[in-house]
Design a protein around this motif. Structure first.
Motif, PDB file in Angstrom:
ATOM      1  N   LYS A 104      17.303  22.313  21.872  1.00  0.00           N
ATOM      2  CA  LYS A 104      16.275  22.488  22.903  1.00  0.00           C
ATOM      3  C   LYS A 104      14.933  22.980  22.354  1.00  0.00           C
ATOM      4  O   LYS A 104      13.960  23.009  23.069  1.00  0.00           O
ATOM      5  N   PHE A 105      14.884  23.378  21.088  1.00  0.00           N
ATOM      6  CA  PHE A 105      13.661  23.933  20.514  1.00  0.00           C
ATOM      7  C   PHE A 105      12.911  22.891  19.702  1.00  0.00           C
ATOM      8  O   PHE A 105      13.500  22.008  19.100  1.00  0.00           O
ATOM      9  N   ARG A 106      11.593  23.039  19.698  1.00  0.00           N
ATOM     10  CA  ARG A 106      10.735  22.154  18.907  1.00  0.00           C
ATOM     11  C   ARG A 106       9.708  23.000  18.154  1.00  0.00           C
ATOM     12  O   ARG A 106       9.286  24.031  18.636  1.00  0.00           O
ATOM     13  N   VAL A 107       9.310  22.510  17.003  1.00  0.00           N
ATOM     14  CA  VAL A 107       8.259  23.144  16.215  1.00  0.00           C
ATOM     15  C   VAL A 107       7.233  22.054  15.932  1.00  0.00           C
ATOM     16  O   VAL A 107       7.558  21.028  15.318  1.00  0.00           O
TER      17      VAL A 107
ATOM     18  N   SER B   9      24.071  25.653  17.710  1.00  0.00           N
ATOM     19  CA  SER B   9      23.814  24.218  17.660  1.00  0.00           C
ATOM     20  C   SER B   9      23.302  23.706  19.001  1.00  0.00           C
ATOM     21  O   SER B   9      22.362  22.916  19.049  1.00  0.00           O
ATOM     22  N   ALA B  10      23.920  24.149  20.091  1.00  0.00           N
ATOM     23  CA  ALA B  10      23.493  23.711  21.424  1.00  0.00           C
ATOM     24  C   ALA B  10      22.084  24.206  21.732  1.00  0.00           C
ATOM     25  O   ALA B  10      21.258  23.467  22.270  1.00  0.00           O
TER      26      ALA B  10
ATOM     27  N   ILE C 162      19.587  22.320  13.229  1.00  0.00           N
ATOM     28  CA  ILE C 162      20.383  23.492  12.881  1.00  0.00           C
ATOM     29  C   ILE C 162      21.444  23.050  11.888  1.00  0.00           C
ATOM     30  O   ILE C 162      22.207  22.110  12.152  1.00  0.00           O
ATOM     31  N   VAL C 163      21.509  23.686  10.738  1.00  0.00           N
ATOM     32  CA  VAL C 163      22.496  23.370   9.720  1.00  0.00           C
ATOM     33  C   VAL C 163      23.385  24.578   9.523  1.00  0.00           C
ATOM     34  O   VAL C 163      22.876  25.676   9.244  1.00  0.00           O
TER      35      VAL C 163
ATOM     36  N   ASP D 266      28.113  15.226  15.639  1.00  0.00           N
ATOM     37  CA  ASP D 266      26.862  15.213  16.398  1.00  0.00           C
ATOM     38  C   ASP D 266      26.148  16.553  16.323  1.00  0.00           C
ATOM     39  O   ASP D 266      24.929  16.614  16.226  1.00  0.00           O
ATOM     40  N   ARG D 267      26.903  17.621  16.379  1.00  0.00           N
ATOM     41  CA  ARG D 267      26.311  18.962  16.407  1.00  0.00           C
ATOM     42  C   ARG D 267      26.310  19.651  15.046  1.00  0.00           C
ATOM     43  O   ARG D 267      25.853  20.772  14.931  1.00  0.00           O
ATOM     44  N   MET D 268      26.858  18.992  14.049  1.00  0.00           N
ATOM     45  CA  MET D 268      26.928  19.550  12.693  1.00  0.00           C
ATOM     46  C   MET D 268      27.636  20.903  12.677  1.00  0.00           C
ATOM     47  O   MET D 268      27.119  21.882  12.143  1.00  0.00           O
ATOM     48  N   ILE D 269      28.814  20.949  13.272  1.00  0.00           N
ATOM     49  CA  ILE D 269      29.632  22.158  13.257  1.00  0.00           C
ATOM     50  C   ILE D 269      30.998  21.812  12.692  1.00  0.00           C
ATOM     51  O   ILE D 269      31.362  20.643  12.580  1.00  0.00           O
TER      52      ILE D 269
END
Length: 52
Positions: free
Chosen positions: A39-42, A34-35, A49-50, A13-16
């Motif tokens: 919460k961020f948007r562009v 990742s967390a 986040i990769v 889910d978090r790609m970690i």
């Protein structure tokens, strides 16, 4: 590190993890990045986040 790099529901889910953790510091910074990234948007679109 072995436990962190195992595939699982939260890691997918978090790609970690998935082999990207090489030190205890990776566990902390990958999880936090990742967390926070969720919460961020562009331009009203969520960012992804990769971990490399």
């Amino acid at each position: 590190m072995e436990e962190f790099n195992k595939a699982g529901r939260h890691s997918s889910d978090r790609m970690i993890g998935h082999g990207s953790g090489v030190s205890p510091f990776c566990v902390i910074h990958q999880s936090l990045r990742s967390a926070a990234g969720c919460k961020f948007r562009v331009g009203q679109r969520p960012i992804q986040i990769v971990q490399l």
